[in-house]
Every structure is written in structure tokens, then in C-alpha cells.
Design an enzyme around this catalytic site. Structure first.
Site, PDB file in Angstrom:
ATOM      1  N   ASP A 130       0.820  -1.225   0.000  1.00  0.00           N
ATOM      2  CA  ASP A 130       0.000   0.000   0.000  1.00  0.00           C
ATOM      3  C   ASP A 130       0.850   1.269   0.000  1.00  0.00           C
ATOM      4  OD1 ASP A 130      -2.434  -1.562   0.275  1.00  0.00           O
ATOM      5  OD2 ASP A 130      -1.870  -1.838   2.377  1.00  0.00           O
ATOM      6  N   LYS A 182       2.387   2.055  -5.093  1.00  0.00           N
ATOM      7  CA  LYS A 182       3.077   1.500  -6.268  1.00  0.00           C
ATOM      8  C   LYS A 182       2.308   1.764  -7.552  1.00  0.00           C
ATOM      9  CE  LYS A 182       3.339  -2.705  -4.573  1.00  0.00           C
ATOM     10  NZ  LYS A 182       2.926  -2.423  -3.180  1.00  0.00           N
ATOM     11  N   GLY A 199      -3.775  -4.822  -4.595  1.00  0.00           N
ATOM     12  CA  GLY A 199      -4.367  -3.988  -5.629  1.00  0.00           C
ATOM     13  C   GLY A 199      -3.612  -2.706  -5.869  1.00  0.00           C
ATOM     14  N   HIS A 200      -3.774  -2.180  -7.055  1.00  0.00           N
ATOM     15  CA  HIS A 200      -3.244  -0.869  -7.416  1.00  0.00           C
ATOM     16  C   HIS A 200      -4.415   0.010  -7.829  1.00  0.00           C
ATOM     17  CE1 HIS A 200       0.681  -2.444  -7.152  1.00  0.00           C
ATOM     18  NE2 HIS A 200       0.854  -2.847  -8.382  1.00  0.00           N
ATOM     19  N   THR A 201      -4.390   1.249  -7.414  1.00  0.00           N
ATOM     20  CA  THR A 201      -5.374   2.216  -7.886  1.00  0.00           C
ATOM     21  C   THR A 201      -4.657   3.213  -8.783  1.00  0.00           C
ATOM     22  OG1 THR A 201      -6.717   2.008  -5.885  1.00  0.00           O
ATOM     23  CG2 THR A 201      -7.047   3.964  -7.228  1.00  0.00           C
ATOM     24  N   GLN A 207       2.194  -6.394  -2.997  1.00  0.00           N
ATOM     25  CA  GLN A 207       2.437  -6.323  -1.549  1.00  0.00           C
ATOM     26  C   GLN A 207       3.716  -5.536  -1.249  1.00  0.00           C
ATOM     27  OE1 GLN A 207       1.956  -9.928  -2.612  1.00  0.00           O
ATOM     28  NE2 GLN A 207      -0.212  -9.808  -2.298  1.00  0.00           N
TER      29      GLN A 207
END
Length: 430
Positions: A13, A16, A40-42, A224
């Protein structure tokens, strides 16, 4: 051409997604090399928000090849759902711009079942998994009973794999009080999904080798963070794969000599989702303020992240283990407005000072942070795109972070927008 590995240097978090997207515009190939859909990536591009779990960040950009490597455990249903969500936003996904390693192991419904049942049975001993079957799928990979992508192309091979898999899982389920697996239903599910997945299956190691020889720039995208690494993280509160840069080689099929630059993504403070030790965690108004200003909720799980001051001891450790060339410091703007800031520069354990986090879980839970206090700043750093835009105290904070972790800042991120980035060292420079 230089090839770059991007990894999280804390508990994940770290931001990235934005940095990978920023770099992917300059790369030709983007590769996911470990993990699953538990991270996850936003991405925020021209005001459009994309939430990715399995697909590499480059998939939203035209003219790029996105690759899922063999080090990833792949839930085919989750992948296909994610592909459809992106297509609904106008993203084109075809075998020409997306490839999946044919030797990638699959996450099956039985893995999700086992993940949830074991966490429930653990009670207070739970480790905080996402319940998506990641750990059980990696266990089956190491136990040599995985169903892999290529197995879906041959029914006889699939039958053999299912026999071995179910012999193991049915025994586990019996011990947990669950019904045996419906073999026919599971096989039918796999045969139904096969024609939708197999068009993307490729010998990724060969594809990447060809692209490298052609001079293409390859960006390796980790999931991660290093402190969740199965070997070097806060065990057992870790993920089930190696999350450090070395995994980029084995998780993609390219050798270590393909890696030219390792970029460690580091948040200007510290966060963690789920269970496990967290030496600098804050349970006061400061911690609450960091969480609110940083919008600290997990992309995949939606869980609120625990927040604390920057831990230089941990980041120094992960930079050393991961061979980090330079860091990208993110969310500096979240620290705007604090009168003073603290950085953890060491630990105290039973009257002794430590310069690293010990491996024993019991000791990890008992270490006390030793802080250094720095002056804060009242001016805004949000949107800064050059050093000249930063307050003097903010520059001093960044420089002190560099000194304490023994690694230079290559990039500085000052907002979720990809353009709000200060480039110090170009990772793709030859």
C-alpha cells in the site's frame, strides 16, 4: 535498454500503482511476477479511476505488452472479471497486448474454501489473510499438485492433476468438518473457463527473452511489500510468496542479469493492513489524522490501514535485502501541517538497542521504537513537481530519510496524480 523492478519496501500500500503507471508509459513490457489478486493498485488517469488486482498496470496504456508471470498464482475467474470491468471502461485487452505464463498455477474454489475455513478455525491465531486462496494455491504449487494454465488444454492431464489435488484437499476438508469436493463440478468449471483463458497463454520466459534482445524496456511490477515476504517479512504475518526484487527473475523466467534498477516504493509514514507487529503504530489522534488524510483503506479488501510514523529501521533493512537502487517516496503531502514529525531510528528490546527488526515473532511484538524528532511544515507540498516547490523543512525531512535508510530518493510523489512527481534519478537511464 535498462529494465526496472518496482517493489514495495514496507507492508504494501505504498502507492506502487501511480509510480508503476508513471514508469509504464516509458516501458514497452510490464510484468507481474508474484502474488495474486490479494493486492491492488489504484490508478488515476485523466480523472478516470482504475482498480487493478491481477492485471499489470500497463494494461490501461496502448502499445504496451502486459504479462502475468509464472510466479503469480492466478484465479482465472477473478482475472476474467477484472478484464471485463476494464473493457467496460474502454480498455482493449487482446492476446496481442496481454500474455499469461502457461506454467502459472491456478487458484481454484477449493483454495478459497480452505483459506476461509482455516482462518475461522484459527480463532485468535489467525494471520489476517484476504480469504482469496493465495496461500493454499502456493502450498499446492510447492506440493506439486497444482493445476496450471497449460493443463487446461489437455483433458487427460487435467484429470491427473485433479486426482492428485483432491486426494490432498478432501483429507483436509474432512478434518475441518467440510464435505468432499464435487470433482465433476470443479472439472466442468475449469473446462468452461479454459477457452476464455488459453488464448492468452504463452511461454512467457521466451516472449520476454525476445523482447529483451530486441532492446525493449521491461518493467517488473511487484505486489504487496517486502515486509510481507515469506522469508524476510514479519513471519507468520506475511504473504505466501517472495515479494522482494529477486523474485522478478524467477517469477518471470528472465535471469537476474536482466535487472538493471530496483526501485523501492516507500510511504513517507508507515501503514499496515491486518494482523502482525507494527513498532511505530499510533493509536492516538495523530494516527487517526494520518489515516484520514492519506485515505488509508485497502484497494482490494477495503480494510482500514493501521498508521504510524516512518520507520527507518525497517526500510533500511528492506532496501538492503531487496538490493534497492533508489526509493520513490510517496504521500509526502499527507505530512503537511504537522508541527513536528518523528522517525524511528532504532529499537529498544529488554534494555538493548537494536539496529534491525529481529526474526522472532515474540521479539518483534515487544520492540519499542526509538524516535528522532524533526520540525514539521505548515506549507502545502501537494502537487509539487520540483525541489524548489517544497518547503525547506520538507526537503530536510526527505534528506534525513535518505541518510537513515542508506538509499537515495530517485522519485518523490506529492499527490495521487501521476504528473505530480519529482524525478531525481531516471530508473530507465542506460
Amino acid at each position: 535498454m535498462a529494465n526496472v523492478v518496482v517493489v514495495g519496501a514496507q507492508w504494501g500500500d505504498e502507492g506502487k500503482g501511480k509510480l508503476v503507471d508513471w514508469l509504464s508509459e516509458r516501458a514497452d513490457v510490464i510484468v507481474r511476477f508474484q502474488g495474486g489478486h490479494n493486492a491492488g493498485h489504484t490508478l488515476v488517469i485523466d480523472g478516470e479511476v482504475y482498480k487493478l488486482s491481477l492485471l499489470p498496470s500497463g494494461i490501461v496504456r496502448k502499445g504496451k505488452l502486459s504479462v502475468i508471470g509464472n510466479g503469480v498464482v492466478l484465479d482465472p475467474w477473478a482475472l476474467l472479471d477484472e478484464m471485463e470491468r476494464l473493457r467496460a471502461k474502454g480498455v482493449e485487452i487482446t492476446p496481442e497486448n496481454f500474455a499469461v505464463a502457461e506454467n502459472a498455477p491456478l487458484i481454484l474454489p477449493v483454495h478459497r474454501d480452505l483459506d476461509v475455513m482455516r482462518e475461522a478455525a484459527a480463532g485468535k491465531g489467525k494471520i489476517g489473510t484476504t480469504g482469496r486462496g493465495i496461500g493454499p494455491a502456493y502450498e499446492d504449487k510447492v506440493g506439486r499438485r497444482s493445476v496450471r494454465v497449460a493443463d487446461l488444454a489437455d483433458e487427460a492431464t487435467l484429470d491427473s492433476r485433479l486426482d492428485r489435488l483432491l486426494a490432498h484437499h478432501d483429507a483436509l476438508r474432512k478434518g475441518l468438518g467440510a464435505e468432499p469436493i464435487d470433482r465433476a463440478a470443479l472439472k466442468a468449471q475449469l473446462l468452461e473457463v479454459a477457452p476464455r483463458l488459453l488464448p492468452y497463454a504463452r511461454p512467457v520466459w521466451q516472449v520476454l527473452g525476445e523482447r529483451r534482445r530486441a532492446g525493449d524496456r521491461i518493467l517488473f511490477e511487484g505486489a504487496q511489500g517486502a515486509l510481507l515476504d515469506i522469508d524476510f517479512g514479519t513471519y507468520p504475518y506475511v504473504t505466501s510468496s517472495n515479494t522482494t526484487a529477486g523474485m522478478a527473475a524467477t517469477g518471470s523466467g528472465l535471469g537476474p542479469n536482466a535487472i538493471d534498477f530496483v526501485l523501492g516504493i516507500v510511504k513517507a509514514y508507515t501503514t499496515r493492513v491486518g494482523e502482525g507487529p507494527f513498532p511505530t503504530e499510533l493509536h492516538d489522534e495523530v494516527g487517526k489524522r494520518l489515516g484520514e488524510r492519506g485515505h488509508e483503506f485497502g484497494t482490494v479488501t477495503g480494510r482500514q490501514r493501521r498508521c504510524g510514523w516512518f520507520d527507518a529501521v525497517l526500510v533500511r533493512q528492506t532496501c538492503a535485502i531487496g538490493g534497492v537502487t533508489g526509493i520513490a517516496l510517496t504521500k509526502l503531502d499527507v505530512l503537511d501541517g504537522f508541527d513536528e514529525l518523528k522517525i524511528c531510528v532504532g529499537y529498544e528490546l529488554d534494555g538493548r538497542r537494536l539496529d534491525h527488526l529481529p526474526a522472532a515473532a515474540e521479539q518483534q511484538a515487544r520492540v519499542k521504537p526509538i524516535y528522532e524528532t524533526l520540525e514539521g511544515w505548515s506549507e502545502s507540498t501537494e502537487g509539487a513537481r520540483s525541489w524548489a516547490d517544497l518547503p525547506a523543512a520538507a526537503v530536510k525531512y526527505v534528506r534525513r530519510v535518505e541518510e537513515l535508510i542508506g538509499c537515495p530518493v530517485a522519485l518523490l510523489s506529492t499527490s495521487p496524480e501521476r504528473e505530480d512527481t519529482i524525478l531525481v534519478t531516471d530508473p530507465f537511464a542506460d
